[in-house]
Design a protein around this motif. Structure first.
Motif, PDB file in Angstrom:
ATOM      1  N   ARG A   1       0.692  -6.159   0.613  1.00 34.00           N
ATOM      2  CA  ARG A   1       0.166  -6.021  -0.749  1.00 34.00           C
ATOM      3  C   ARG A   1      -1.015  -6.921  -1.062  1.00 34.00           C
ATOM      4  O   ARG A   1      -1.639  -6.786  -2.120  1.00 34.00           O
ATOM      5  CB  ARG A   1       1.294  -6.263  -1.771  1.00 34.00           C
ATOM      6  CG  ARG A   1       2.502  -5.342  -1.560  1.00 34.00           C
ATOM      7  CD  ARG A   1       3.519  -5.509  -2.644  1.00 34.00           C
ATOM      8  NE  ARG A   1       3.021  -5.071  -3.934  1.00 34.00           N
ATOM      9  CZ  ARG A   1       2.934  -3.798  -4.318  1.00 34.00           C
ATOM     10  NH1 ARG A   1       3.328  -2.841  -3.494  1.00 34.00           N
ATOM     11  NH2 ARG A   1       2.461  -3.478  -5.496  1.00 34.00           N
TER      12      ARG A   1
ATOM     13  N   PRO B   1      -3.275 -10.570  -1.776  1.00 35.28           N
ATOM     14  CA  PRO B   1      -3.133 -11.780  -2.594  1.00 35.28           C
ATOM     15  C   PRO B   1      -2.619 -11.518  -4.009  1.00 35.28           C
ATOM     16  O   PRO B   1      -2.154 -12.439  -4.683  1.00 35.28           O
ATOM     17  CB  PRO B   1      -4.547 -12.372  -2.627  1.00 35.28           C
ATOM     18  CG  PRO B   1      -5.452 -11.403  -1.970  1.00 35.28           C
ATOM     19  CD  PRO B   1      -4.638 -10.320  -1.329  1.00 35.28           C
TER      20      PRO B   1
ATOM     21  N   LEU C   1       9.213 -11.606   2.074  1.00 28.83           N
ATOM     22  CA  LEU C   1       8.057 -12.013   1.254  1.00 28.83           C
ATOM     23  C   LEU C   1       6.795 -12.053   2.107  1.00 28.83           C
ATOM     24  O   LEU C   1       5.720 -11.644   1.658  1.00 28.83           O
ATOM     25  CB  LEU C   1       8.327 -13.378   0.612  1.00 28.83           C
ATOM     26  CG  LEU C   1       9.389 -13.355  -0.495  1.00 28.83           C
ATOM     27  CD1 LEU C   1       9.780 -14.771  -0.904  1.00 28.83           C
ATOM     28  CD2 LEU C   1       8.861 -12.592  -1.707  1.00 28.83           C
ATOM     29  N   ALA C   2       6.922 -12.533   3.346  1.00 29.56           N
ATOM     30  CA  ALA C   2       5.756 -12.575   4.240  1.00 29.56           C
ATOM     31  C   ALA C   2       5.270 -11.155   4.523  1.00 29.56           C
ATOM     32  O   ALA C   2       4.070 -10.872   4.512  1.00 29.56           O
ATOM     33  CB  ALA C   2       6.116 -13.295   5.539  1.00 29.56           C
TER      34      ALA C   2
ATOM     35  N   ARG D   1       9.988 -21.056   3.977  1.00 33.22           N
ATOM     36  CA  ARG D   1       8.612 -20.552   3.839  1.00 33.22           C
ATOM     37  C   ARG D   1       7.840 -20.780   5.138  1.00 33.22           C
ATOM     38  O   ARG D   1       7.114 -19.901   5.614  1.00 33.22           O
ATOM     39  CB  ARG D   1       7.937 -21.269   2.667  1.00 33.22           C
ATOM     40  CG  ARG D   1       6.441 -21.056   2.512  1.00 33.22           C
ATOM     41  CD  ARG D   1       6.152 -19.708   1.883  1.00 33.22           C
ATOM     42  NE  ARG D   1       4.763 -19.549   1.488  1.00 33.22           N
ATOM     43  CZ  ARG D   1       3.789 -19.096   2.286  1.00 33.22           C
ATOM     44  NH1 ARG D   1       4.063 -18.791   3.513  1.00 33.22           N
ATOM     45  NH2 ARG D   1       2.561 -18.944   1.842  1.00 33.22           N
TER      46      ARG D   1
ATOM     47  N   PHE E   1      -0.044 -10.163  -4.755  1.00 32.79           N
ATOM     48  CA  PHE E   1       1.416 -10.302  -4.736  1.00 32.79           C
ATOM     49  C   PHE E   1       1.769 -11.771  -4.974  1.00 32.79           C
ATOM     50  O   PHE E   1       1.551 -12.615  -4.125  1.00 32.79           O
ATOM     51  CB  PHE E   1       1.944  -9.835  -3.372  1.00 32.79           C
ATOM     52  CG  PHE E   1       3.428 -10.009  -3.207  1.00 32.79           C
ATOM     53  CD1 PHE E   1       4.306  -9.211  -3.909  1.00 32.79           C
ATOM     54  CD2 PHE E   1       3.939 -10.978  -2.364  1.00 32.79           C
ATOM     55  CE1 PHE E   1       5.679  -9.370  -3.764  1.00 32.79           C
ATOM     56  CE2 PHE E   1       5.302 -11.141  -2.214  1.00 32.79           C
ATOM     57  CZ  PHE E   1       6.175 -10.337  -2.916  1.00 32.79           C
ATOM     58  N   SER E   2       2.283 -12.073  -6.184  1.00 38.19           N
ATOM     59  CA  SER E   2       2.548 -13.485  -6.476  1.00 38.19           C
ATOM     60  C   SER E   2       3.759 -13.652  -7.392  1.00 38.19           C
ATOM     61  O   SER E   2       3.628 -13.902  -8.587  1.00 38.19           O
ATOM     62  CB  SER E   2       1.326 -14.148  -7.121  1.00 38.19           C
ATOM     63  OG  SER E   2       1.025 -13.502  -8.327  1.00 38.19           O
TER      64      SER E   2
ATOM     65  N   ARG F   1       3.539  -9.815   1.428  1.00 36.46           N
ATOM     66  CA  ARG F   1       2.208 -10.413   1.264  1.00 36.46           C
ATOM     67  C   ARG F   1       1.205  -9.726   2.196  1.00 36.46           C
ATOM     68  O   ARG F   1       0.062  -9.467   1.827  1.00 36.46           O
ATOM     69  CB  ARG F   1       2.274 -11.921   1.541  1.00 36.46           C
ATOM     70  CG  ARG F   1       1.355 -12.724   0.634  1.00 36.46           C
ATOM     71  CD  ARG F   1       1.581 -14.223   0.770  1.00 36.46           C
ATOM     72  NE  ARG F   1       2.895 -14.628   0.317  1.00 36.46           N
ATOM     73  CZ  ARG F   1       3.856 -15.102   1.100  1.00 36.46           C
ATOM     74  NH1 ARG F   1       3.661 -15.246   2.384  1.00 36.46           N
ATOM     75  NH2 ARG F   1       5.020 -15.458   0.595  1.00 36.46           N
ATOM     76  N   ARG F   2       1.652  -9.440   3.407  1.00 39.75           N
ATOM     77  CA  ARG F   2       0.773  -8.731   4.351  1.00 39.75           C
ATOM     78  C   ARG F   2       0.420  -7.334   3.825  1.00 39.75           C
ATOM     79  O   ARG F   2      -0.708  -6.879   3.931  1.00 39.75           O
ATOM     80  CB  ARG F   2       1.485  -8.565   5.704  1.00 39.75           C
ATOM     81  CG  ARG F   2       1.304  -9.715   6.662  1.00 39.75           C
ATOM     82  CD  ARG F   2       2.315  -9.619   7.781  1.00 39.75           C
ATOM     83  NE  ARG F   2       2.222  -8.401   8.588  1.00 39.75           N
ATOM     84  CZ  ARG F   2       1.482  -8.268   9.675  1.00 39.75           C
ATOM     85  NH1 ARG F   2       0.762  -9.262  10.095  1.00 39.75           N
ATOM     86  NH2 ARG F   2       1.463  -7.138  10.349  1.00 39.75           N
TER      87      ARG F   2
ATOM     88  N   LYS G   1      -0.545 -23.987   4.495  1.00 38.18           N
ATOM     89  CA  LYS G   1       0.130 -22.974   3.665  1.00 38.18           C
ATOM     90  C   LYS G   1       1.375 -23.561   3.013  1.00 38.18           C
ATOM     91  O   LYS G   1       1.672 -23.288   1.849  1.00 38.18           O
ATOM     92  CB  LYS G   1       0.537 -21.770   4.524  1.00 38.18           C
ATOM     93  CG  LYS G   1      -0.593 -20.820   4.788  1.00 38.18           C
ATOM     94  CD  LYS G   1      -0.053 -19.579   5.483  1.00 38.18           C
ATOM     95  CE  LYS G   1      -1.191 -18.685   5.934  1.00 38.18           C
ATOM     96  NZ  LYS G   1      -0.767 -17.672   6.875  1.00 38.18           N
TER      97      LYS G   1
ATOM     98  N   GLN H   1       6.609 -17.991   8.661  1.00 37.54           N
ATOM     99  CA  GLN H   1       5.245 -17.790   9.185  1.00 37.54           C
ATOM    100  C   GLN H   1       5.216 -17.738  10.708  1.00 37.54           C
ATOM    101  O   GLN H   1       4.179 -17.486  11.295  1.00 37.54           O
ATOM    102  CB  GLN H   1       4.312 -18.942   8.748  1.00 37.54           C
ATOM    103  CG  GLN H   1       4.304 -19.251   7.276  1.00 37.54           C
ATOM    104  CD  GLN H   1       3.953 -18.053   6.447  1.00 37.54           C
ATOM    105  OE1 GLN H   1       2.911 -17.446   6.659  1.00 37.54           O
ATOM    106  NE2 GLN H   1       4.828 -17.673   5.536  1.00 37.54           N
TER     107      GLN H   1
ATOM    108  N   ALA I   1       9.457  -5.409  -4.129  1.00 36.16           N
ATOM    109  CA  ALA I   1       8.067  -5.737  -3.783  1.00 36.16           C
ATOM    110  C   ALA I   1       7.276  -4.451  -3.547  1.00 36.16           C
ATOM    111  O   ALA I   1       6.141  -4.307  -4.004  1.00 36.16           O
ATOM    112  CB  ALA I   1       8.026  -6.621  -2.543  1.00 36.16           C
TER     113      ALA I   1
END
Ligand code: RM4
Ligand code: MN
Ligand code: MN
Length: 430
Positions: free
Chosen positions: A316, A318, A309-310, A350, A320-321, A313-314, A45, A354, A272
């Motif tokens: 919303r 993929p 952001l993580a 980043r 979400f970019s 992403r969970r 990732k 994770q 977001a």
């Protein structure tokens, strides 16, 4: 310039560090495995995560007071691309760069696109500039651009933004970033209400010229160069405008553009949530728009942004970019080194983001167990992921220690020989 850093130099540098890395990576892999985390999956990732370099960042930006250029400064966009390509060659985290117009204007954009491609680069968002007057420009931005009281000035600023979109199309870009310095220096100088109305009208005209698959990134900033009021001063104004304009308009969060105590990660979560987080300008600050290197003052804050952001992403998926870009001004360091350092620190945040057990965190939050939630959140930040991000770089073909490899290469000395010195004395960018 003719000089390029050779693959064999990078390989030699990597070879010197390989044994220690293997050791550290294996040890971190065991530690993460105890927490149920697969280091290789996280490394993959991190390797896939990219951040754009700003073309205006590879020269010495200076401050409002002075600029002290270093040796081998880029003389124009073609030199800047070489420096951006060097950052990408060593870090493998920056395959795109974000150009700024008219600073990066050329007569042939096909040639510019070809040159970038030959260097292995693509273009991220194009930036317009109506915060300065350019040589030969008919009307002045002294009292504003997109929000000027004079329609003719507004039209000139709109036309410049539309031209930036045209240039961006030739370069393969998909976004326009609009930051204006418009505002006022005296209470009463400008109508706060009418200035915002004019902003909405002008940006709507730009929006109409935007291709369907483009985004318009509205960048807010608290103050400077206007010191009493700024038209797009905060994320609220930016959000209202983006909402008013339509789905292609989103907000850009420059980390340095907030008051020192503002909770930026909460802004990230809000934007977001409503699909309006368009992108970032990463940098760090202590007092204002300091444009310091990312994570050099507040690494925890950067981590918290990446945690949000993580989460986003969970929630919303993929689609979400947001665009990730660096926006820094370098005064006392070699800009290439600073930008590499920032790219590494952004990758670190980043990666660390994770490492949090999201389910356990959510459970602790639901149970109102504040301290457990805090400890779970902090677990990522407290983990030294240096071997993980170095290994990710290695697997992507980069240098284990980009700054050491860069210093050993003699790139800056070669640039100084091949690029004649730029005159000193002028003040830098805002
Ligand atoms: C501004 C803002 C913009 C950048 C200019 C150079 O403060 O951060 O993003 O384009 O500086
Ligand atoms: Mn910015
Ligand atoms: Mn700024």
């Amino acid at each position: 310039m003719s000089f390029r850093i050779s693959d064999s130099l990078i390989a030699e540098n990597n070879a010197e560090l390989a044994a220690a890395l293997d050791d550290d990576y294996a040890s971190l892999a065991r530690r993460l495995a105890r927490r149920g985390l697969d280091i290789d999956a996280i490394a993959a990732k991190v390797a896939a995560f990219h951040v754009a370099t700003p073309t205006w960042g590879v020269g010495t930006g200076g401050t409002r007071f002075a600029r002290f250029p270093g040796p081998g400064e880029p003389r124009g966009i073609f030199d800047k691309l070489e420096d951006c390509a060097t950052i990408q060659q060593l870090t493998r985290a920056t395959p795109t760069c974000s150009p700024h117009f008219p600073w990066d204007k050329v007569s042939d954009y096909g040639e510019l696109a070809e040159r970038a491609a030959a260097l292995g680069l693509r273009f991220d968002a194009v930036n317009s500039n109506t915060f300065q007057d350019q040589a030969g420009q008919p009307l002045s931005y002294k009292f504003g651009s997109l929000t000027h009281t004079d329609k003719a000035v507004r039209e000139q600023a709109i036309a410049h933004n539309v031209e930036c979109v045209e240039i961006g199309r030739a370069l393969g870009s998909k976004a326009l970033t609009v930051w204006i310095g418009d505002g006022s220096n005296f209470a009463g100088q400008s109508s706060l209400a009418r200035a915002f109305d004019r902003y909405l009208d002008s940006t709507a005209a730009i929006y109409r010229a935007l291709p369907d698959d483009w985004r318009m990134l509205l960048e807010h900033k608290l103050f400077e160069p206007a010191f009493y009021s700024t038209v797009i001063s905060d994320w609220g104004s930016s959000y209202l405008a983006a909402q008013h304009l339509g789905p292609k308009a989103q907000c850009l969060v420059d980390l340095g553009h907030h008051a020192p105590t503002v909770n930026i990660e909460q802004i990230v979560a809000r934007l977001a949530r409503f699909g309006k987080l368009g992108g970032f300008h990463f940098n760090d600050s202590k007092y204002g728009d300091d444009d310091l290197d990312a994570a050099s003052v507040s690494p925890f804050r950067l981590y918290l942004v990446f945690r949000e952001l993580a989460e986003a992403r969970r929630a919303r998926g993929p689609s979400f970019s947001p665009s990730y870009m660096i926006d820094q001004s370098h005064n006392v360091t070699d800009p290439i080194e600073s930008l590499m350092q920032s790219a590494i620190e952004i990758a670190r945040a980043r990666a660390q983001a994770q490492l949090v057990d999201a389910e356990a965190l959510a459970a602790a939050q639901e149970a109102n167990d504040a301290l457990t939630a805090h400890r779970l959140l902090k677990a990522g930040f407290l983990t030294d992921v240096s071997p993980l991000i170095a290994e990710a770089r290695l697997r992507a073909g980069g240098a284990l220690d980009p700054i050491a490899a860069y210093r050993a290469s003699g790139y800056r000395a070669a640039a100084a020989r091949e690029r004649p010195a730029v005159a000193a004395g002028s003040a830098g960018i805002v």
